[in-house]
Design an enzyme around this catalytic site. Structure first.
Site, mmCIF file in Angstrom:
data_model
loop_
_atom_site.group_PDB
_atom_site.id
_atom_site.type_symbol
_atom_site.label_atom_id
_atom_site.label_comp_id
_atom_site.label_asym_id
_atom_site.label_seq_id
_atom_site.Cartn_x
_atom_site.Cartn_y
_atom_site.Cartn_z
ATOM 1 N N CYS A 152 0.878 -1.072 0.147
ATOM 2 C CA CYS A 152 -0.032 -0.171 0.087
ATOM 3 C C CYS A 152 0.857 1.210 -0.081
ATOM 4 O O CYS A 152 2.224 1.013 0.094
ATOM 5 C CB CYS A 152 -0.782 -0.063 1.207
ATOM 6 S SG CYS A 152 0.021 -0.022 2.666
ATOM 7 N N CYS A 159 3.116 1.613 2.912
ATOM 8 C CA CYS A 159 4.474 0.843 2.790
ATOM 9 C C CYS A 159 5.513 1.275 1.916
ATOM 10 O O CYS A 159 6.850 1.106 2.214
ATOM 11 C CB CYS A 159 4.179 -0.545 2.349
ATOM 12 S SG CYS A 159 2.599 -1.220 3.132
#
Lengths: 94, 325
Positions: A12, A15
């Site tokens: 995502c 991250c």
């Protein structure tokens, strides 16, 4: 000794941000460290982490569920005793 | 409480820019300035408060609490309440699910948490207070919590463990009410504050574009769509409105920040609040991307049942809202 850094996250945006922060910290400070992205969910759960992104330094989960600042990452990498953020897993490194 | 913002907005639009109050554009701009300022202030307050709660009560403690305590049926409500104060990024839903199941927390309780968390969170609450007022916010929060609780109980009753993917069943079989060794940090509030502050700014920065675009669209509609425009299509007596709004909403994905300002305008233009909220819950609570993520841990059948139960609960609360409000 080379420090082993692992960034846990399924890909995502948070991250990705964490990965780029860690990368730039290592680069800017010429640290002797390897960065590995752990994206597979099966691997992530072996760290007993419930929220991503998480930062693992030499096998110890230091930050989870949020994106740290550059300074925080640098401090963590510089301190020899990588203090875990809150809990370290018990016996279930499956 | 927010009169001063209205005064600033009036002053900026009518005095500084010299626009006429009857002008549609002026009205839209005034509305935009007033709404966005007010909402940002409220968001800031709520996010900051939740950040403090979360710093002292992180997800690991929630898990430990739920797997340790015997709560005699209250665990569903507790899980749902924790969902409110513990935000998580949607990409964490799978590790969270596994973490809970591994800690011996029943499936239904885990679901209760997963359902409430995206529905009722700091951003949704801040926006709700700003757009609909305190009373509606309380009703929304309570119904969101009950929705998670009741869906959790129902899902538990359905005994769905068999529909987990095989590797999760293995995890379930070896589940133990183990306690993670908790290195209780004795951080002072002063040490926590910079991290909390950082998070507050990050969340605000993250939702800001959605909020502003949402309010801009809202402002535009506010100025240009006549009052009661939607009433002819979707009034309270139209029994199909709520289910249709919900079912259309489920595959869509947006966070509360993007959808709420638009929902508010729809409401002022005549869509019943319950219908609008059912739509919003469908958008925020369930989505196709989430279903894709959950495929790692659940069979399609289980995802179908999960979505089905939650959808039905959303529809019911939509009707309830329309009845009480």
């Amino acid at each position: 000794m080379t420090t082993k850094i692992q960034v846990l996250g399924t890909g995502c945006s948070k991250c990705k941000t964490m990965t780029s922060i860690v990368e730039s910290v290592v680069k800017e400070n010429n640290l002797n460290a390897t960065i590995e992205k752990v994206e597979d969910i099966m691997d992530i759960i072996t760290f007993n982490v419930m929220t991503t992104p998480a930062l693992v330094i030499d096998g110890i989960v230091t930050i989870k569920g949020r994106v740290p600042s550059k300074k925080e990452v640098l401090d963590l990498l510089n301190s020899n005793a990588h203090k875990p953020e809150s809990n370290s897993s018990g016996n279930c490194r499956s | 409480m927010f009169d001063w913002i209205q005064q600033i907005a009036d002053w900026l639009v009518y005095d500084v820019l010299g626009m006429q109050p009857e002008n549609h554009l002026a009205e839209a701009l005034n509305f935009f300035i007033y709404d966005s300022t007010k909402i940002l202030i409220l968001l800031f307050v709520v996010i900051f408060f939740m950040g403090i709660v979360n710093s002292y009560f992180p997800i690991d403690k929630v898990k430990n609490f739920l797997s340790r305590k015997k709560l005699y049926g209250l665990e569903y409500l507790m899980a749902s309440l924790f969902g409110v104060v513990t935000p998580f990024c949607s990409c964490s839903s799978v590790p969270l699910f596994i973490g809970f199941v591994r800690g011996g927390i029943p499936l239904g309780v885990t679901f209760a948490f997963l359902i409430t968390s995206p529905l009722v969170n700091e951003v949704a609450i801040g926006l709700f207070v700003g757009l609909f007022g305190v009373k509606t916010t309380i009703i929304y929060v309570v119904s969101g919590i009950l929705l998670g609780t009741i869906s959790g109980v129902i899902l538990q009753k359905l005994k769905l463990e068999n529909y987990l993917t095989p590797w999760v069943k293995d995890v379930l079989a070896s589940a133990q009410r183990e306690q993670d060794i908790f290195l209780q940090e004795k951080q002072t509030f002063k040490q926590r504050l910079p991290i909390i502050w950082d998070e507050v700014l990050k969340i605000l920065k993250g939702v800001l574009p959605y909020v502003l675009i949402g309010i801009a669209i809202g402002g535009f509609m506010h100025g240009y769509i006549p009052e009661g425009f939607f009433e002819k299509y979707m009034d309270k007596d139209n029994l199909f409105a709520v289910p249709i709004a919900t079912i259309v909403a489920v595959p869509m994905y947006s966070n509360a920040a993007g959808i709420l300002p638009v929902v508010q305008v729809l409401v002022t233009k005549g869509i019943p609040l319950g219908t609008a909220i059912a739509f919003m819950m469908g958008v925020v609570g369930l989505s196709l991307p989430e279903a894709m993520l959950l495929k790692k841990v659940m069979t399609l059948k289980l995802i179908g049942i999960f979505f089905g139960v939650v959808t039905i609960c959303i529809i019911i609360s939509g009707y309830l809202f329309n009845m009480i409000l």
